[in-house]
Design a protein around this motif. Structure first.
Motif, PDB file in Angstrom:
ATOM      1  N   GLY A  89       0.793  -1.222   0.000  1.00 53.40           N
ATOM      2  CA  GLY A  89       0.000   0.000   0.000  1.00 53.40           C
ATOM      3  C   GLY A  89       0.824   1.269   0.000  1.00 53.40           C
ATOM      4  O   GLY A  89       0.359   2.326   0.428  1.00 53.40           O
ATOM      5  N   LYS A  90       2.053   1.201  -0.538  1.00 54.63           N
ATOM      6  CA  LYS A  90       2.982   2.330  -0.409  1.00 54.63           C
ATOM      7  C   LYS A  90       2.612   3.545  -1.259  1.00 54.63           C
ATOM      8  O   LYS A  90       3.070   4.651  -0.974  1.00 54.63           O
ATOM      9  N   THR A  91       1.798   3.372  -2.319  1.00 55.78           N
ATOM     10  CA  THR A  91       1.446   4.534  -3.147  1.00 55.78           C
ATOM     11  C   THR A  91       0.140   5.195  -2.709  1.00 55.78           C
ATOM     12  O   THR A  91      -0.269   6.198  -3.287  1.00 55.78           O
ATOM     13  N   HIS A  92      -0.504   4.654  -1.696  1.00 58.61           N
ATOM     14  CA  HIS A  92      -1.850   5.073  -1.295  1.00 58.61           C
ATOM     15  C   HIS A  92      -1.899   6.559  -0.936  1.00 58.61           C
ATOM     16  O   HIS A  92      -2.660   7.343  -1.526  1.00 58.61           O
ATOM     17  N   THR A  93      -1.094   6.954   0.056  1.00 54.81           N
ATOM     18  CA  THR A  93      -1.126   8.341   0.530  1.00 54.81           C
ATOM     19  C   THR A  93      -0.666   9.314  -0.542  1.00 54.81           C
ATOM     20  O   THR A  93      -1.210  10.420  -0.680  1.00 54.81           O
ATOM     21  N   ALA A  94       0.341   8.895  -1.333  1.00 55.86           N
ATOM     22  CA  ALA A  94       0.879   9.771  -2.374  1.00 55.86           C
ATOM     23  C   ALA A  94      -0.189  10.125  -3.406  1.00 55.86           C
ATOM     24  O   ALA A  94      -0.312  11.281  -3.825  1.00 55.86           O
ATOM     25  N   LEU A  95      -0.978   9.151  -3.818  1.00 53.22           N
ATOM     26  CA  LEU A  95      -2.009   9.402  -4.834  1.00 53.22           C
ATOM     27  C   LEU A  95      -3.132  10.267  -4.269  1.00 53.22           C
ATOM     28  O   LEU A  95      -3.708  11.095  -4.986  1.00 53.22           O
ATOM     29  N   ARG A  96      -3.464  10.093  -3.021  1.00 51.42           N
ATOM     30  CA  ARG A  96      -4.483  10.955  -2.412  1.00 51.42           C
ATOM     31  C   ARG A  96      -3.980  12.397  -2.311  1.00 51.42           C
ATOM     32  O   ARG A  96      -4.751  13.342  -2.502  1.00 51.42           O
ATOM     33  N   ALA A  97      -2.676  12.564  -2.017  1.00 50.57           N
ATOM     34  CA  ALA A  97      -2.097  13.913  -1.982  1.00 50.57           C
ATOM     35  C   ALA A  97      -2.136  14.543  -3.368  1.00 50.57           C
ATOM     36  O   ALA A  97      -2.403  15.748  -3.513  1.00 50.57           O
ATOM     37  N   LEU A  98      -1.890  13.748  -4.397  1.00 47.34           N
ATOM     38  CA  LEU A  98      -1.961  14.259  -5.770  1.00 47.34           C
ATOM     39  C   LEU A  98      -3.380  14.702  -6.107  1.00 47.34           C
ATOM     40  O   LEU A  98      -3.591  15.752  -6.722  1.00 47.34           O
ATOM     41  N   ALA A  99      -4.357  13.896  -5.717  1.00 50.30           N
ATOM     42  CA  ALA A  99      -5.753  14.230  -6.013  1.00 50.30           C
ATOM     43  C   ALA A  99      -6.190  15.509  -5.302  1.00 50.30           C
ATOM     44  O   ALA A  99      -7.128  16.185  -5.762  1.00 50.30           O
ATOM     45  N   ALA A 100      -5.531  15.852  -4.209  1.00 50.60           N
ATOM     46  CA  ALA A 100      -5.899  17.058  -3.449  1.00 50.60           C
ATOM     47  C   ALA A 100      -5.114  18.288  -3.886  1.00 50.60           C
ATOM     48  O   ALA A 100      -5.421  19.407  -3.462  1.00 50.60           O
ATOM     49  N   ALA A 101      -4.101  18.123  -4.743  1.00 51.98           N
ATOM     50  CA  ALA A 101      -3.203  19.227  -5.094  1.00 51.98           C
ATOM     51  C   ALA A 101      -3.844  20.178  -6.103  1.00 51.98           C
ATOM     52  O   ALA A 101      -4.635  19.770  -6.950  1.00 51.98           O
ATOM     53  N   LYS A 102      -3.464  21.443  -6.022  1.00 54.37           N
ATOM     54  CA  LYS A 102      -3.915  22.416  -7.015  1.00 54.37           C
ATOM     55  C   LYS A 102      -3.299  22.104  -8.380  1.00 54.37           C
ATOM     56  O   LYS A 102      -3.953  22.203  -9.409  1.00 54.37           O
ATOM     57  N   THR A 103      -2.020  21.754  -8.375  1.00 54.92           N
ATOM     58  CA  THR A 103      -1.329  21.338  -9.604  1.00 54.92           C
ATOM     59  C   THR A 103      -0.466  20.133  -9.258  1.00 54.92           C
ATOM     60  O   THR A 103       0.051  20.024  -8.136  1.00 54.92           O
ATOM     61  N   GLY A 104      -0.324  19.230 -10.206  1.00 54.10           N
ATOM     62  CA  GLY A 104       0.475  18.059  -9.889  1.00 54.10           C
ATOM     63  C   GLY A 104       0.715  17.159 -11.084  1.00 54.10           C
ATOM     64  O   GLY A 104       0.134  17.330 -12.158  1.00 54.10           O
ATOM     65  N   VAL A 105       1.594  16.166 -10.869  1.00 52.14           N
ATOM     66  CA  VAL A 105       1.943  15.224 -11.922  1.00 52.14           C
ATOM     67  C   VAL A 105       2.197  13.856 -11.307  1.00 52.14           C
ATOM     68  O   VAL A 105       2.761  13.740 -10.212  1.00 52.14           O
ATOM     69  N   TYR A 106       1.730  12.817 -12.009  1.00 55.08           N
ATOM     70  CA  TYR A 106       2.078  11.431 -11.671  1.00 55.08           C
ATOM     71  C   TYR A 106       3.018  10.926 -12.744  1.00 55.08           C
ATOM     72  O   TYR A 106       2.746  11.056 -13.947  1.00 55.08           O
ATOM     73  N   ALA A 107       4.151  10.331 -12.350  1.00 51.59           N
ATOM     74  CA  ALA A 107       5.120   9.774 -13.290  1.00 51.59           C
ATOM     75  C   ALA A 107       5.334   8.311 -12.956  1.00 51.59           C
ATOM     76  O   ALA A 107       5.847   7.981 -11.881  1.00 51.59           O
ATOM     77  N   GLY A 108       4.921   7.425 -13.863  1.00 53.24           N
ATOM     78  CA  GLY A 108       4.995   5.992 -13.610  1.00 53.24           C
ATOM     79  C   GLY A 108       5.846   5.266 -14.630  1.00 53.24           C
ATOM     80  O   GLY A 108       6.231   5.827 -15.667  1.00 53.24           O
ATOM     81  N   PRO A 109       6.125   3.989 -14.384  1.00 53.28           N
ATOM     82  CA  PRO A 109       7.009   3.235 -15.278  1.00 53.28           C
ATOM     83  C   PRO A 109       6.335   2.701 -16.525  1.00 53.28           C
ATOM     84  O   PRO A 109       7.001   2.379 -17.491  1.00 53.28           O
ATOM     85  N   LEU A 110       5.003   2.587 -16.499  1.00 50.27           N
ATOM     86  CA  LEU A 110       4.278   1.942 -17.593  1.00 50.27           C
ATOM     87  C   LEU A 110       3.113   2.798 -18.060  1.00 50.27           C
ATOM     88  O   LEU A 110       2.496   3.514 -17.264  1.00 50.27           O
ATOM     89  N   ARG A 111       2.802   2.685 -19.349  1.00 50.84           N
ATOM     90  CA  ARG A 111       1.660   3.396 -19.902  1.00 50.84           C
ATOM     91  C   ARG A 111       0.367   2.942 -19.248  1.00 50.84           C
ATOM     92  O   ARG A 111      -0.557   3.735 -19.041  1.00 50.84           O
ATOM     93  N   LEU A 112       0.283   1.650 -18.904  1.00 56.63           N
ATOM     94  CA  LEU A 112      -0.927   1.138 -18.248  1.00 56.63           C
ATOM     95  C   LEU A 112      -1.184   1.854 -16.931  1.00 56.63           C
ATOM     96  O   LEU A 112      -2.327   2.211 -16.619  1.00 56.63           O
ATOM     97  N   LEU A 113      -0.131   2.045 -16.136  1.00 56.41           N
ATOM     98  CA  LEU A 113      -0.300   2.729 -14.847  1.00 56.41           C
ATOM     99  C   LEU A 113      -0.634   4.202 -15.051  1.00 56.41           C
ATOM    100  O   LEU A 113      -1.500   4.748 -14.352  1.00 56.41           O
ATOM    101  N   ALA A 114       0.046   4.846 -15.986  1.00 59.08           N
ATOM    102  CA  ALA A 114      -0.252   6.260 -16.256  1.00 59.08           C
ATOM    103  C   ALA A 114      -1.694   6.419 -16.718  1.00 59.08           C
ATOM    104  O   ALA A 114      -2.400   7.365 -16.313  1.00 59.08           O
ATOM    105  N   HIS A 115      -2.168   5.490 -17.562  1.00 58.46           N
ATOM    106  CA  HIS A 115      -3.546   5.562 -18.053  1.00 58.46           C
ATOM    107  C   HIS A 115      -4.534   5.370 -16.908  1.00 58.46           C
ATOM    108  O   HIS A 115      -5.565   6.036 -16.835  1.00 58.46           O
TER     109      HIS A 115
END
Length: 800
Positions: free
Chosen positions: A225-251
């Motif tokens: 569950g290590k990405t859990h808090t990080a993704l919630r912080a991204l969803a709450a941000a005014k501006t932000g970016v997610y950078a992942g290793p695979l197109r499937l995850l980015a999608h």
């Protein structure tokens, strides 16, 4: 003039690194299926009339192991042995013909090579590196060879050359060397050494250095569950970016943010919300408490987010404040409030690691979340040592137990059960296991391996996860270890060794744990926990000893040269320098301080030969782009297609996709499979034959799309390529679904669960910015002008 014109036409996407734009976004997660491909491999022409290549494709053919480096053979007990090894091996190294040739290619006159190497070898072998003062002068901490290094001879060759250039460039040393070699030689050595310097990569990112970032690491094993808090912080941000290793995850992140399926940090989940157990992300799935990753979206949680990967842009809004992308496509010039970088341990990957290193050093984010394995912590700490950033580390434990079973299957396929996943490391091995399991047990198998498109892998995963699909067993490669949500109860390793393109090696602790950790994902089974075992008894003791171990430590973070670096180094090299020589400067000459190491792409020989043959007269940007393109450099059909692209580009500037595909069997294979999908006649082996060619077709279309986002005027038919790509994916899906069936039992294309169409995303978007075509007439005029100059250049060459 033509090069300048092309530069203006192509620079729609600026890259911080010339290798950033040339990384393969899923290359490292494919199986090592190169064993069964041969240089002259061909596909059966009987089923697909478009294939004019004779012979028979033999998927079982095994590639011969390559000869090791001539300096191989020494043993390493500890990294501290490195200086002693350099001292013992330097005389042998200095006499090697290829070392002499390399220095000549780097600009050292032949008459001076032997004298200066002899002096260098004499000083090093006499104890130069034992003196603490000399150690500090030459920064010997950057010379490290560990027992885990796979190519020790090659690495020793590189670090001895690095030491040579550092030694020969030192002012005091040059006064002595002037007695034996010319001043111009020493000036050339110093000029190349200073130009190739890469000792302070953090300084390449002034925007990130102008702020004091808060860096938060979330580290733990798979299924923690290590990405859990990080993704919630991204969803709450005014501006932000997610950078992942695979197109499937980015999608997936793009889709969930737009639909409001991720509850922002600071907001309470609704009491009636239902958890989504289909996610590929490593998050906490708790069916008891209110879920923060919801199965259904809600408008109050929704955030406008755009998607950017190597082969596709999806623009929901020109003003979207969030971006989801693959790591290589991350913009390092736009400040954001929150950035999330996934699978941070991949910064040590020899192929793609530099993209993660650039993200760690260069993302201008007020809050930077780094998610991955514990082994990345020391390297990140070292990287951030001089950046003045704050670092916080959150550690997580696996949410369900992982148990190594007492017995293997002892080669008995009748012991395979529903929910099992068998893991092999070659394409031919995967299909052999699939056939054996289906014949022995009657259970149908889904498959997932690296050469399959991400969309098809996701479709196969959905079939395996659906209890009503009839697919009860998964057979896959290490591609299952990342980016796929799989309801696996037990992992079964067919072997614990893998061919790495040169030799067959034992899997590392990290590789075994990454794959084994897919068993028993939290929230996906009625009872907690997963199991792991081996197909054969002789592998079980090794598996049992590895699972409790800590993953192998990460020794370095990869960095890649920038385009500006390449331009400068090319000026420091002799006229007419080859592409390969340019690529070799970074690992052999550049001063790179720990914890970094210069990375170059794999298959340098194949890439360089291709560039010298097909892209020799292109401008530097184009040569580097083509040389770093995402393609299988050992597949004759893939190389043939890339050569066709270069030929049309050189001759006409603009490259129509159908014209490029006209040569070769791919389009004929697609049409033949589509005929079978509609109920036409098919031979016994038609689906497997079609699958092999369609995989190449899909990779070719991905290459065209990849180029279309970097050279949009030249590779202008992206929409046509997308349409062909979707047709190919449906044909691939049909081949996989029908490979296990008798000819009489084959069904026309209904696609079972089906590959999601664009409409199924339920998110409105477009693939190009609104401003892209506003100045089309001027760009068309530029193309005509470039064609005219191209013709004049060819005429001038022919008259020489």
């Amino acid at each position: 003039m033509l090069s300048r014109r092309r530069l203006l036409l192509s620079r729609s996407i600026k890259s911080e690194s010339w290798l950033e734009a040339s990384q393969v976004h899923f290359r490292r997660f494919r199986s090592s299926d190169s064993r069964q491909r041969s240089r002259n491999s061909s596909y059966p022409p009987q089923a697909f009339p478009g294939n004019q290549r004779g012979g028979r494709f033999n998927p079982q053919r095994v590639m011969k192991e390559k000869k090791g480096h001539i300096l191989n053979g020494f043993s390493v007990r500890d990294a501290s042995d490195t200086l002693l090894i350099m001292e013992k091996q330097v005389r042998k190294w200095a006499d090697l013909p290829h070392v002499h040739r390399r220095l000549e290619l780097f600009g050292v006159p032949r008459t001076d090579v032997q004298p200066i190497l002899s002096i260098f070898a004499r000083e090093v072998s006499s104890g130069l590196l034992r003196d603490p003062v000399e150690q500090n002068k030459y920064h010997v901490e950057r010379f490290v060879i560990t027992p885990k290094e796979l190519n020790r001879g090659l690495l020793l060759d590189q670090i001895l050359t690095q030491l040579f250039y550092s030694w020969a460039s030192h002012t005091e040393q040059q006064e002595v060397l002037l007695k034996s070699v010319s001043r111009s030689t020493l000036e050339q050595i110093s000029y190349l050494y200073s130009t190739a310097d890469m000792s302070y990569p953090a300084d390449l990112y002034p925007k990130a250095r102008s702020m004091r970032r808060k860096v938060i690491m979330h580290v733990g094993p798979t299924n923690s569950g290590k990405t859990h808090t990080a993704l919630r912080a991204l969803a709450a941000a005014k501006t932000g970016v997610y950078a992942g290793p695979l197109r499937l995850l980015a999608h997936e992140i793009w889709d969930r943010l737009n639909k409001g399926q991720i509850v922002p940090l600071g907001m309470d989940p609704d009491a009636d919300s239902e958890p989504d157990i289909t996610t590929n992300m490593d998050i906490i799935q708790d069916s008891v408490s209110r879920p923060t990753v919801r199965k259904g979206g809600k408008a109050k949680y929704a955030r406008e987010c755009n998607l950017r990967t190597g082969e596709e842009f999806r623009i929901v809004s020109e003003y979207a404040s969030l971006m989801s992308c693959t790591v290589e496509m991350t913009s390092l010039g736009l400040p954001v409030e929150v950035a999330v970088v996934d699978e941070i341990q991949l910064l040590a990957d020899p192929e793609r690691g530099s993209a993660w290193t650039s993200a760690v050093l260069g993302l201008p984010a007020e809050e930077l979340h780094l998610c991955g394995e514990e082994v990345a912590v020391p390297i990140v700490q070292a990287l951030l040592k001089d950046t003045d950033d704050e670092l916080f580390i959150n550690r997580y434990e696996r949410l369900t137990p992982l148990v190594v079973q007492d017995k293997s299957l002892e080669g008995d396929f009748s012991r395979v059960q529903k929910g099992d996943c068998l893991v092999a490391f070659s394409r031919s091995g995967i299909f052999a296991l699939k056939d054996k399991v289906e014949q022995t047990t009657g259970l149908r198998c889904a498959v997932a391996y690296g050469r399959l498109p991400p969309e098809i892998r996701a479709e196969q995963a959905a079939l395996f996860n659906d209890p009503h699909s009839g697919y009860d067993v998964m057979v896959g490669s290490d591609a299952i270890g990342m980016g796929l949500n799989l309801k696996i109860k037990r992992i079964i390793f067919e072997t614990l060794r893998k061919f790495d393109g040169n030799v067959e090696r034992a899997l590392s602790v990290s590789q075994i744990k990454q794959i084994a950790g897919r068993a028993g994902r939290y929230g996906l089974h009625g009872e907690p926990g997963g199991f792991v075992t081996t197909l054969h008894a002789h592998d079980l003791p090794m598996l049992r000893s590895v699972i409790p171990c800590q993953p192998d430590p990460i020794m370095f973070a990869g960095i890649s040269p920038t385009l500006a670096w390449a331009e400068g180094v090319l000026q420091a090299l002799p006229m007419g320098t080859s592409h390969r020589t340019l690529l070799e400067v970074a690992p052999y000459v550049s001063n790179v301080r720990p914890p970094c190491r210069a990375c170059v792409p794999s298959k340098v020989e194949e890439r360089s030969r291709f560039v010298e043959t097909h892209a020799k007269h292109m401008k530097l940007y184009d040569r580097l782009l083509i040389g770093g393109a995402p393609m299988n450099w050992r597949d004759p059909l893939a190389v043939e297609f890339a050569a066709r692209l270069c030929q049309i580009y050189n001759e006409k500037i603009q490259v129509p996709i159908l014209q490029a595909l006209r040569v070769g069997p791919c389009l004929d294979a697609l049409e033949s499979v589509e005929g079978m999908m509609s109920g036409g006649k098919s031979a016994a082996g038609a689906p497997s034959q079609g699958l092999a060619i369609l995989e190449v077709l899909h990779k070719s279309l991905v290459l065209y799309l990849w180029l279309s986002f970097r050279l949009p005027v030249a590779f202008y038919q992206s929409e046509e390529a997308f349409a062909l790509k979707e047709r190919t994916e449906k044909a691939l899906d049909w081949c996989l679904l029908n490979m296990s069936k008798r000819v009489a039992d084959r069904q026309p294309a209904t696609f079972g669960l089906g590959i999601p169409s664009e409409a199924a995303d339920d998110v409105e978007y477009r693939r190009t910015p609104a401003t892209r075509y506003q100045d089309e007439s001027k760009r068309e005029l530029g193309v005509k002008y470039a064609k005219m100059l191209n013709s004049e250049r060819r005429n001038a060459r022919s008259q020489r």
